[in-house]
Design a protein around this motif. Structure first.
Motif, PDB file in Angstrom:
ATOM      1  N   PRO A 175      53.202  36.845  39.372  1.00 49.46           N
ATOM      2  CA  PRO A 175      53.240  38.287  39.145  1.00 49.46           C
ATOM      3  C   PRO A 175      51.837  38.820  38.832  1.00 49.46           C
ATOM      4  CG  PRO A 175      54.455  37.090  37.416  1.00 49.46           C
ATOM      5  CD  PRO A 175      53.961  36.073  38.392  1.00 49.46           C
ATOM      6  N   VAL A 176      51.609  40.047  39.203  1.00 46.56           N
ATOM      7  CA  VAL A 176      50.322  40.675  38.885  1.00 46.56           C
ATOM      8  C   VAL A 176      50.462  41.269  37.488  1.00 46.56           C
ATOM      9  CG1 VAL A 176      48.579  42.341  39.652  1.00 46.56           C
ATOM     10  CG2 VAL A 176      50.058  41.230  41.333  1.00 46.56           C
ATOM     11  N   GLU A 177      49.971  40.544  36.496  1.00 47.92           N
ATOM     12  CA  GLU A 177      50.189  40.940  35.104  1.00 47.92           C
ATOM     13  C   GLU A 177      49.029  41.769  34.571  1.00 47.92           C
ATOM     14  OE1 GLU A 177      52.866  40.228  33.498  1.00 47.92           O
ATOM     15  OE2 GLU A 177      53.584  38.187  33.918  1.00 47.92           O
ATOM     16  N   PRO A 178      49.346  42.906  33.951  1.00 53.75           N
ATOM     17  CA  PRO A 178      48.275  43.699  33.337  1.00 53.75           C
ATOM     18  C   PRO A 178      47.546  42.883  32.256  1.00 53.75           C
ATOM     19  CG  PRO A 178      50.286  44.977  33.493  1.00 53.75           C
ATOM     20  CD  PRO A 178      50.640  43.572  33.890  1.00 53.75           C
ATOM     21  N   ASP A 179      46.250  43.040  32.184  1.00 56.36           N
ATOM     22  CA  ASP A 179      45.464  42.344  31.167  1.00 56.36           C
ATOM     23  C   ASP A 179      45.740  42.956  29.800  1.00 56.36           C
ATOM     24  OD1 ASP A 179      44.087  40.629  32.940  1.00 56.36           O
ATOM     25  OD2 ASP A 179      42.746  42.280  33.507  1.00 56.36           O
ATOM     26  N   GLU A 180      45.832  42.074  28.803  1.00 59.72           N
ATOM     27  CA  GLU A 180      46.007  42.606  27.456  1.00 59.72           C
ATOM     28  C   GLU A 180      44.699  43.155  26.918  1.00 59.72           C
ATOM     29  OE1 GLU A 180      47.980  39.644  25.122  1.00 59.72           O
ATOM     30  OE2 GLU A 180      49.729  39.707  26.454  1.00 59.72           O
ATOM     31  N   GLN A 181      43.635  42.495  27.276  1.00 60.23           N
ATOM     32  CA  GLN A 181      42.323  42.983  26.853  1.00 60.23           C
ATOM     33  C   GLN A 181      41.449  43.126  28.079  1.00 60.23           C
ATOM     34  OE1 GLN A 181      40.772  40.270  23.905  1.00 60.23           O
ATOM     35  NE2 GLN A 181      41.396  41.766  22.345  1.00 60.23           N
ATOM     36  N   LEU A 182      40.724  44.219  28.150  1.00 58.55           N
ATOM     37  CA  LEU A 182      39.900  44.455  29.332  1.00 58.55           C
ATOM     38  C   LEU A 182      38.490  43.903  29.115  1.00 58.55           C
ATOM     39  CD1 LEU A 182      41.190  48.006  30.379  1.00 58.55           C
ATOM     40  CD2 LEU A 182      41.894  45.751  31.229  1.00 58.55           C
ATOM     41  N   VAL A 183      38.452  42.627  28.783  1.00 57.40           N
ATOM     42  CA  VAL A 183      37.172  41.936  28.615  1.00 57.40           C
ATOM     43  C   VAL A 183      37.278  40.614  29.363  1.00 57.40           C
ATOM     44  CG1 VAL A 183      35.503  40.954  27.001  1.00 57.40           C
ATOM     45  CG2 VAL A 183      36.941  42.885  26.293  1.00 57.40           C
ATOM     46  N   LYS A 184      36.326  40.368  30.244  1.00 59.65           N
ATOM     47  CA  LYS A 184      36.363  39.133  31.035  1.00 59.65           C
ATOM     48  C   LYS A 184      34.998  38.476  31.007  1.00 59.65           C
ATOM     49  CE  LYS A 184      40.545  39.525  32.671  1.00 59.65           C
ATOM     50  NZ  LYS A 184      40.936  40.030  33.985  1.00 59.65           N
ATOM     51  N   THR A 185      35.020  37.168  31.119  1.00 58.45           N
ATOM     52  CA  THR A 185      33.756  36.453  31.254  1.00 58.45           C
ATOM     53  C   THR A 185      33.697  35.806  32.630  1.00 58.45           C
ATOM     54  OG1 THR A 185      33.635  36.043  28.897  1.00 58.45           O
ATOM     55  CG2 THR A 185      32.299  34.642  30.301  1.00 58.45           C
ATOM     56  N   VAL A 186      32.644  36.138  33.360  1.00 61.48           N
ATOM     57  CA  VAL A 186      32.459  35.624  34.712  1.00 61.48           C
ATOM     58  C   VAL A 186      30.999  35.233  34.879  1.00 61.48           C
ATOM     59  CG1 VAL A 186      32.428  36.246  37.157  1.00 61.48           C
ATOM     60  CG2 VAL A 186      34.256  37.090  35.709  1.00 61.48           C
ATOM     61  N   THR A 283      31.837  38.800  40.763  1.00 57.78           N
ATOM     62  CA  THR A 283      33.021  39.644  40.945  1.00 57.78           C
ATOM     63  C   THR A 283      33.916  39.491  39.733  1.00 57.78           C
ATOM     64  OG1 THR A 283      32.916  39.332  43.339  1.00 57.78           O
ATOM     65  CG2 THR A 283      35.023  40.067  42.438  1.00 57.78           C
ATOM     66  N   VAL A 284      34.266  40.605  39.115  1.00 58.28           N
ATOM     67  CA  VAL A 284      35.100  40.533  37.930  1.00 58.28           C
ATOM     68  C   VAL A 284      36.382  41.342  38.144  1.00 58.28           C
ATOM     69  CG1 VAL A 284      33.680  42.329  36.844  1.00 58.28           C
ATOM     70  CG2 VAL A 284      35.175  40.944  35.419  1.00 58.28           C
ATOM     71  N   PRO A 285      37.522  40.663  38.034  1.00 61.32           N
ATOM     72  CA  PRO A 285      38.812  41.330  38.272  1.00 61.32           C
ATOM     73  C   PRO A 285      39.483  41.786  36.970  1.00 61.32           C
ATOM     74  CG  PRO A 285      39.113  38.947  38.320  1.00 61.32           C
ATOM     75  CD  PRO A 285      37.682  39.185  37.917  1.00 61.32           C
ATOM     76  N   PHE A 286      40.160  42.909  37.050  1.00 60.55           N
ATOM     77  CA  PHE A 286      40.967  43.389  35.930  1.00 60.55           C
ATOM     78  C   PHE A 286      42.300  43.884  36.498  1.00 60.55           C
ATOM     79  CE2 PHE A 286      36.623  44.107  34.373  1.00 60.55           C
ATOM     80  CZ  PHE A 286      36.696  43.600  33.078  1.00 60.55           C
ATOM     81  N   VAL A 287      43.335  43.822  35.665  1.00 60.90           N
ATOM     82  CA  VAL A 287      44.620  44.409  36.064  1.00 60.90           C
ATOM     83  C   VAL A 287      45.020  45.429  34.994  1.00 60.90           C
ATOM     84  CG1 VAL A 287      47.052  43.989  36.549  1.00 60.90           C
ATOM     85  CG2 VAL A 287      45.331  42.333  37.292  1.00 60.90           C
ATOM     86  N   VAL A 288      45.315  46.632  35.433  1.00 65.78           N
ATOM     87  CA  VAL A 288      45.704  47.675  34.477  1.00 65.78           C
ATOM     88  C   VAL A 288      47.081  48.236  34.860  1.00 65.78           C
ATOM     89  CG1 VAL A 288      43.314  48.345  34.010  1.00 65.78           C
ATOM     90  CG2 VAL A 288      44.610  49.588  35.765  1.00 65.78           C
ATOM     91  N   LYS A 289      47.743  48.738  33.862  1.00 69.35           N
ATOM     92  CA  LYS A 289      49.006  49.414  34.116  1.00 69.35           C
ATOM     93  C   LYS A 289      48.802  50.900  33.841  1.00 69.35           C
ATOM     94  CE  LYS A 289      53.788  49.586  33.206  1.00 69.35           C
ATOM     95  NZ  LYS A 289      54.985  48.895  33.173  1.00 69.35           N
ATOM     96  N   VAL A 290      49.026  51.700  34.863  1.00 72.61           N
ATOM     97  CA  VAL A 290      48.857  53.141  34.714  1.00 72.61           C
ATOM     98  C   VAL A 290      50.211  53.732  34.340  1.00 72.61           C
ATOM     99  CG1 VAL A 290      48.205  55.275  35.899  1.00 72.61           C
ATOM    100  CG2 VAL A 290      47.007  53.138  36.435  1.00 72.61           C
TER     101      VAL A 290
END
Ligand SMILES: [Cu+2]
Length: 291
Positions: A175-186, A283-290
């Motif tokens: 499933p494409v799950e929304p991120d709980e925190q919009l912080v990523k390390t790449v 490239t840094v990916p994020f998943v958000v729920k609008v």
């Protein structure tokens, strides 16, 4: 509107760095126009016309612009190179052969798999006569969506897409799950995404703040990537909506990179930010729920 506005110069060059795997091959295997099992809009004929993403109301010339995707292999297998040709034409088969360069390229090609865990952004070479070509490969069996983003000379940005299948046993989709925190390390960078508001149907600002992952020092020596501070692609979780995104401060070198977009409706979206430092694209990916 879900197209991404890009700009710039053409290049027979493969934008290898970070832009996915591409490889310019000079010899051409005979093209088999087979492909595209998959999504609901697959057709039984061998060549497929790309569909416009946004169900958008395109008028005049634009609504007649077709993209015909064809593949060199009858059946594409994982990790096996193949040639893709994309021909931009009118319904009567007449090619369009004048394209504006947008974000340094005449065509941007985005490839994702069904659960959006795979993302590639590459640039086909223009051969003239409405025809773009690229050699690439895909990592695993399953369905992939190809989205060609281009602009006819003097026209507006267009995108055409289609699904195709890589043969074999496809890994289970997640499933494409929304991120709980919009912080990523790449790649040693810590990237924080923030939005001024998160609502459907309203223009909003996306800000990527980029810091060194170990020292937390802001990074301010980003290099231009495709003629701007970065490049952002946004798709709805079903890959049907391809959003238009543009930088608000093209010349920024960090630590902040801001973009404007509009989510057309509520739902889950995946966002890929691409930036360049020291000659390398990350490239840094994020998943958000609008809401
Ligand atoms: Cu591109």
């Amino acid at each position: 509107m879900k197209r991404i506005l890009f700009t710039t110069m053409l290049a027979a060059v493969l934008l290898v760095a970070g832009c996915g795997q591409s490889g310019g091959k000079s010899e051409e295997p005979a093209m088999n126009h087979s492909t595209g099992h998959g999504s609901g809009n697959s057709e039984s004929s061998s060549q497929h016309e790309g569909h416009e993403e946004n169900g958008g109301a395109e008028e005049g010339v634009s609504s007649n612009v077709q993209a015909l995707f064809s593949y060199s292999n009858d059946s594409v297998k994982p990790n096996e190179e193949f040639v893709v040709k994309i021909r931009i034409q009118a319904p009567d088969g007449e090619p369009y052969d004048a394209f504006d360069t947008v974000h340094e390229k005449k065509m941007h090609l985005i490839i994702v798999n069904k659960d959006l865990s795979y993302f590639s952004h590459i640039h086909p070479d223009y051969e003239g006569g409405g025809q773009f070509t690229i050699t690439t490969s895909l990592p695993a069996a399953g369905e992939y969506k190809w989205i060609a983003d281009f602009k006819l000379e003097g026209g507006s940005a267009l995108n055409r897409s289609e699904w195709m299948t890589v043969q074999g046993n496809a890994p289970a989709l997640k499933p494409v799950e929304p991120d709980e925190q919009l912080v990523k390390t790449v790649d040693g960078k810590q990237v924080t995404l923030s939005m001024d508001h998160l609502m459907a149907n309203m223009e909003l600002s996306l800000n990527f703040h980029i810091a060194d992952a170990s020292t937390k020092e802001p990074i301010s020596n980003l290099q231009p990537y495709l003629g701007a501070v970065g490049h952002v692609v946004i798709l709805s979780e079903d890959a049907e909506q391809y959003l238009h995104v543009h930088p608000t401060e093209e010349r920024s070198t960090g630590p902040d990179a801001s973009f404007m977009t509009t989510f057309p409706h509520s739902g889950v979206y995946k966002i890929w930010g691409q930036f360049q430092q020291d000659g390398k694209v990350f490239t840094v990916p994020f998943v958000v729920k609008v809401p």
